[in-house]
Design a protein around this motif. Structure first.
Motif, PDB file in Angstrom:
ATOM      1  N   UNK A 167     -15.779  14.770  -0.331  1.00 45.66           N
ATOM      2  CA  UNK A 167     -15.453  13.832  -1.404  1.00 45.66           C
ATOM      3  C   UNK A 167     -14.285  14.335  -2.259  1.00 45.66           C
ATOM      4  N   UNK A 168     -14.398  15.540  -2.784  1.00 46.81           N
ATOM      5  CA  UNK A 168     -13.340  16.057  -3.656  1.00 46.81           C
ATOM      6  C   UNK A 168     -12.056  16.325  -2.880  1.00 46.81           C
ATOM      7  N   UNK A 169     -12.189  16.769  -1.654  1.00 42.24           N
ATOM      8  CA  UNK A 169     -10.999  16.994  -0.835  1.00 42.24           C
ATOM      9  C   UNK A 169     -10.230  15.693  -0.645  1.00 42.24           C
ATOM     10  N   UNK A 170     -10.938  14.594  -0.350  1.00 44.12           N
ATOM     11  CA  UNK A 170     -10.278  13.303  -0.154  1.00 44.12           C
ATOM     12  C   UNK A 170      -9.528  12.866  -1.406  1.00 44.12           C
ATOM     13  N   UNK A 171     -10.099  13.101  -2.557  1.00 45.86           N
ATOM     14  CA  UNK A 171      -9.493  12.656  -3.808  1.00 45.86           C
ATOM     15  C   UNK A 171      -8.330  13.528  -4.256  1.00 45.86           C
ATOM     16  N   UNK A 172      -8.265  14.781  -3.777  1.00 46.22           N
ATOM     17  CA  UNK A 172      -7.294  15.713  -4.340  1.00 46.22           C
ATOM     18  C   UNK A 172      -6.313  16.313  -3.344  1.00 46.22           C
ATOM     19  N   UNK A 173      -6.543  16.160  -2.043  1.00 42.03           N
ATOM     20  CA  UNK A 173      -5.715  16.859  -1.057  1.00 42.03           C
ATOM     21  C   UNK A 173      -4.344  16.204  -0.888  1.00 42.03           C
ATOM     22  N   UNK A 174      -3.512  16.822  -0.072  1.00 38.12           N
ATOM     23  CA  UNK A 174      -2.189  16.289   0.200  1.00 38.12           C
ATOM     24  C   UNK A 174      -2.281  15.057   1.090  1.00 38.12           C
ATOM     25  N   UNK A 175      -1.193  14.320   1.155  1.00 47.68           N
ATOM     26  CA  UNK A 175      -1.141  13.128   1.995  1.00 47.68           C
ATOM     27  C   UNK A 175      -1.375  13.489   3.463  1.00 47.68           C
ATOM     28  N   UNK A 176      -0.753  14.553   3.920  1.00 46.56           N
ATOM     29  CA  UNK A 176      -0.918  14.958   5.318  1.00 46.56           C
ATOM     30  C   UNK A 176      -2.363  15.339   5.618  1.00 46.56           C
ATOM     31  N   UNK A 177      -3.003  16.052   4.701  1.00 43.34           N
ATOM     32  CA  UNK A 177      -4.400  16.425   4.900  1.00 43.34           C
ATOM     33  C   UNK A 177      -5.300  15.200   4.894  1.00 43.34           C
ATOM     34  N   UNK A 226      -4.645   1.106  -7.129  1.00 47.05           N
ATOM     35  CA  UNK A 226      -3.403   1.072  -7.903  1.00 47.05           C
ATOM     36  C   UNK A 226      -3.650   0.273  -9.171  1.00 47.05           C
ATOM     37  N   UNK A 227      -2.675   0.325 -10.065  1.00 42.58           N
ATOM     38  CA  UNK A 227      -2.757  -0.388 -11.338  1.00 42.58           C
ATOM     39  C   UNK A 227      -1.645  -1.415 -11.420  1.00 42.58           C
ATOM     40  N   UNK A 228      -1.982  -2.599 -11.916  1.00 47.18           N
ATOM     41  CA  UNK A 228      -1.027  -3.696 -12.058  1.00 47.18           C
ATOM     42  C   UNK A 228      -1.132  -4.233 -13.477  1.00 47.18           C
ATOM     43  N   UNK A 229       0.006  -4.571 -14.062  1.00 49.57           N
ATOM     44  CA  UNK A 229       0.030  -5.110 -15.418  1.00 49.57           C
ATOM     45  C   UNK A 229       0.530  -6.548 -15.413  1.00 49.57           C
ATOM     46  N   UNK A 234       0.781  -1.230   0.000  1.00 53.63           N
ATOM     47  CA  UNK A 234       0.000   0.000   0.000  1.00 53.63           C
ATOM     48  C   UNK A 234       0.816   1.287   0.000  1.00 53.63           C
ATOM     49  N   UNK A 235       2.081   1.229   0.407  1.00 49.78           N
ATOM     50  CA  UNK A 235       2.814   2.464   0.675  1.00 49.78           C
ATOM     51  C   UNK A 235       2.964   3.354  -0.553  1.00 49.78           C
ATOM     52  N   UNK A 236       3.173   2.779  -1.723  1.00 49.54           N
ATOM     53  CA  UNK A 236       3.343   3.617  -2.912  1.00 49.54           C
ATOM     54  C   UNK A 236       2.043   4.305  -3.296  1.00 49.54           C
ATOM     55  N   UNK A 237       0.935   3.563  -3.211  1.00 50.39           N
ATOM     56  CA  UNK A 237      -0.363   4.158  -3.536  1.00 50.39           C
ATOM     57  C   UNK A 237      -0.684   5.293  -2.569  1.00 50.39           C
ATOM     58  N   UNK A 238      -0.409   5.091  -1.280  1.00 52.14           N
ATOM     59  CA  UNK A 238      -0.680   6.133  -0.298  1.00 52.14           C
ATOM     60  C   UNK A 238       0.213   7.354  -0.553  1.00 52.14           C
ATOM     61  N   UNK A 239       1.500   7.139  -0.769  1.00 54.68           N
ATOM     62  CA  UNK A 239       2.433   8.247  -0.961  1.00 54.68           C
ATOM     63  C   UNK A 239       2.121   9.035  -2.234  1.00 54.68           C
ATOM     64  N   UNK A 240       1.599   8.372  -3.247  1.00 53.61           N
ATOM     65  CA  UNK A 240       1.314   9.030  -4.526  1.00 53.61           C
ATOM     66  C   UNK A 240      -0.105   9.597  -4.596  1.00 53.61           C
ATOM     67  N   UNK A 241      -0.828   9.507  -3.482  1.00 59.28           N
ATOM     68  CA  UNK A 241      -2.172  10.103  -3.446  1.00 59.28           C
ATOM     69  C   UNK A 241      -3.211   9.349  -4.244  1.00 59.28           C
ATOM     70  N   UNK A 242      -3.028   8.040  -4.394  1.00 57.75           N
ATOM     71  CA  UNK A 242      -4.004   7.238  -5.138  1.00 57.75           C
ATOM     72  C   UNK A 242      -5.140   6.805  -4.207  1.00 57.75           C
TER      73      UNK A 242
END
Length: 229
Positions: free
Chosen positions: A199-209, A144-147, A97-105
Motif C-alpha cells: 500500500x505505502x509503496x504504491x502511494x510513494x514509489x517512483x513512476x518506474x517502480x 487529480x484536482x480540477x477547479x 491521465x498522463x499528468x497524474x501518472x507522471x506526477x505520481x498521483x
C-alpha cells in the motif's frame, strides 16, 4: 471495464487502512456504498508533505480532464467522456491521465467487491468479485484536482486502472466478446489490486517502480460468481 463497485463503510476503511485524518468531506457527499460513474466516493492517497501518511478523501469516480468546463468529463469538443477506467497501456500518453501518472498521483480505491458482466449465456449476467481471504480490495487508481473556473469550486476525482486480461482464466471470461476478433485480441480488462504490504509503496514509489507493480491478479485471489437476484 468496471462500472460499479461496493465501497466499505468509512469506519471499515479507517480501521483496515489505519487512517485517522480526512481532508475534504464534501457537503454533497452521501456516503453511498454502491458506487457508479460520477458518484462521490472515498479513495486513499498520500497526504501532502507527510511521508508514508495515508489520507482518506472524497472524490468523483470519473477523472475530470483539465479542459472540462464542468465536473462531467468531456472531450475538448464537449462530447461526454468515460473516465472511470484508464487503460494501463495508454495512460502515459492519454491527455486525461498522463499528468497524474507522471506526477505520481496514485491512489487506492477501497472496494468490498466489484462487478463485471458475463455474456457466456448469450445475455448479460452480472458477476461479483470479492477477495477469497475476505479482506477488502485496494484497487490501483489515479487521482487529480480540477477547479471550476466559474465558481472556484475544487473537485478531486479519480479513475480505476485496468490491465489487459486476455487469456486470464477468470477475467478473460467477462464482457461481451467481439466475434470479429480472435480470443487473444479481445482486450478483456481487469482491475489491479494492490496488496496490503505494498500500500505505502504504491502511494510513494517512483513512476518506474509503480509500473512494475501493475499485474493481473492471480486466480486464487478471487471469490467470484453471479450476483444473486
Amino acid at each position: 471495464m468496471c462500472t460499479r463497485y461496493i465501497s466499505p463503510e468509512q469506519r471499515e476503511i479507517e480501521a483496515f487502512w489505519r487512517i485517522d485524518r480526512r481532508s475534504n468531506r464534501r457537503k454533497d457527499w452521501q456516503n453511498l456504498l454502491t458506487v457508479f460513474p460520477l458518484s462521490l466516493a472515498s479513495f486513499i492517497r498520500r497526504a501532502d508533505e507527510v511521508d508514508y501518511a495515508r489520507e482518506l478523501v472524497v472524490g468523483q469516480w470519473g477523472m475530470i480532464p483539465p479542459w472540462s468546463k464542468s465536473n462531467v468529463p468531456t472531450t475538448a469538443r464537449g462530447t461526454r467522456l468515460s473516465t472511470v477506467n484508464a487503460r494501463v497501456e495508454g495512460m502515459e500518453k492519454a491527455p486525461t491521465y498522463k499528468n497524474a501518472w507522471a506526477r505520481g498521483k496514485r491512489c487506492i480505491i477501497p472496494a468490498t467487491s466489484f462487478d463485471e458482466p458475463n455474456w457466456e449465456t448469450g445475455k448479460n449476467v452480472w458477476w461479483r468479485f470479492r477477495r477469497a481471504d475476505g479482506a477488502p480490495w485496494g484497487l490501483a487508481g489515479l487521482w487529480d484536482t480540477w477547479t471550476d473556473k466559474e465558481t472556484g469550486e475544487v473537485w478531486d476525482s479519480y479513475t480505476m486502472l485496468m490491465l489487459n486480461a486476455d487469456g486470464h482464466p477468470l477475467m478473460g471470461r467477462m464482457h461481451k466478446p467481439d466475434p470479429t476478433l480472435p480470443p487473444d485480441q479481445q482486450d478483456k480488462r481487469s482491475a489491479v489490486p494492490i496488496e496490503a504490504h505494498d500500500f505505502d509503496r504504491w502511494l510513494t514509489c517512483t513512476v518506474d517502480e509503480a509500473k512494475e507493480m501493475l499485474k493481473v491478479p492471480p486466480l486464487e485471489l478471487f471469490d467470484a460468481g453471479p450476483v444473486e437476484a
